[in-house]
Write a protein that holds these residues in place. Structure first.
Motif, short mmCIF file in Angstrom:
data_model
loop_
_atom_site.label_atom_id
_atom_site.label_comp_id
_atom_site.label_asym_id
_atom_site.label_seq_id
_atom_site.Cartn_x
_atom_site.Cartn_y
_atom_site.Cartn_z
N GLN A 205 -3.88 4.08 -2.03
CA GLN A 205 -3.75 2.96 -1.00
C GLN A 205 -2.63 3.24 -0.05
O GLN A 205 -2.94 3.14 1.25
CB GLN A 205 -3.75 1.75 -1.72
CG GLN A 205 -3.72 0.73 -0.93
CD GLN A 205 -4.93 0.38 0.00
OE1 GLN A 205 -6.02 0.51 -0.89
NE2 GLN A 205 -5.07 -0.52 0.98
N ARG B 159 -5.97 -9.26 -3.78
CA ARG B 159 -7.55 -8.67 -3.65
C ARG B 159 -8.33 -9.25 -4.83
O ARG B 159 -9.45 -9.36 -4.84
CB ARG B 159 -7.19 -7.14 -3.72
CG ARG B 159 -8.58 -6.46 -3.36
CD ARG B 159 -9.51 -6.88 -2.15
NE ARG B 159 -10.73 -6.21 -2.35
CZ ARG B 159 -11.84 -6.90 -2.26
NH1 ARG B 159 -11.84 -8.16 -1.48
NH2 ARG B 159 -12.89 -6.30 -2.24
N TYR C 7 -2.59 -6.11 -4.48
CA TYR C 7 -3.52 -6.16 -5.50
C TYR C 7 -3.82 -7.47 -6.26
O TYR C 7 -5.02 -7.85 -6.48
CB TYR C 7 -3.32 -5.09 -6.64
CG TYR C 7 -3.35 -3.78 -6.09
CD1 TYR C 7 -4.39 -3.20 -5.45
CD2 TYR C 7 -2.59 -2.94 -6.44
CE1 TYR C 7 -4.83 -2.10 -5.00
CE2 TYR C 7 -2.58 -1.34 -6.01
CZ TYR C 7 -3.76 -1.16 -5.32
OH TYR C 7 -3.92 0.34 -4.99
N ALA D 227 -2.25 3.15 -6.47
CA ALA D 227 -1.45 2.62 -5.55
C ALA D 227 -0.94 3.44 -4.58
O ALA D 227 -0.97 3.24 -3.37
CB ALA D 227 -0.18 1.68 -6.10
N GLN E 270 1.74 -4.51 -5.35
CA GLN E 270 1.42 -5.50 -6.40
C GLN E 270 0.75 -6.63 -5.64
O GLN E 270 -0.14 -7.16 -6.25
CB GLN E 270 2.36 -5.58 -7.27
CG GLN E 270 2.14 -6.48 -8.67
CD GLN E 270 1.03 -5.78 -9.51
OE1 GLN E 270 1.01 -4.67 -9.49
NE2 GLN E 270 -0.07 -6.76 -9.51
#
Length: 90
Positions: free
Chosen positions: A4, A24, A21, A1, A18
């Motif tokens: 990113q 994604r 993700y 994380a 979160q």
């Protein structure tokens, strides 16, 4: 994380990361099932999310072992241990 967040040039909250993700992962799953990502996203936003097909179970799943047999551990005998044991007994 953190990678990113660092490559985007700004730090965001853990909740936002979160959520990113989760989205994604949903789109990745749609793509793995040969579903176009844009319609999948549009359907999710409009309240009609695409869902992957449920797997068909054709055979029973193998039984889950409840316990494993443990190996028997025997003590190593020292050369003097039998002599010591004899001395203690007698």
């Amino acid at each position: 994380a953190k990678v990113q967040q660092n490559t985007s040039g700004r730090l965001t909250s853990e909740k936002r990361t979160q959520d990113r993700y989760t989205i994604r992962g949903y789109l990745s799953t749609a793509a793995k099932h040969s579903h176009n990502m844009m319609p999948a996203m549009r359907q999710a936003i409009t309240g009609q999310p695409w869902m992957p097909p449920r797997p068909h179970l054709t055979t029973a799943a193998p039984p889950i072992p409840t316990s494993k047999a443990r190996p028997v551990i025997t003590p190593r005998h020292h050369p003097t241990s039998s002599a010591h044991a004899a001395a203690c007994r007698g």
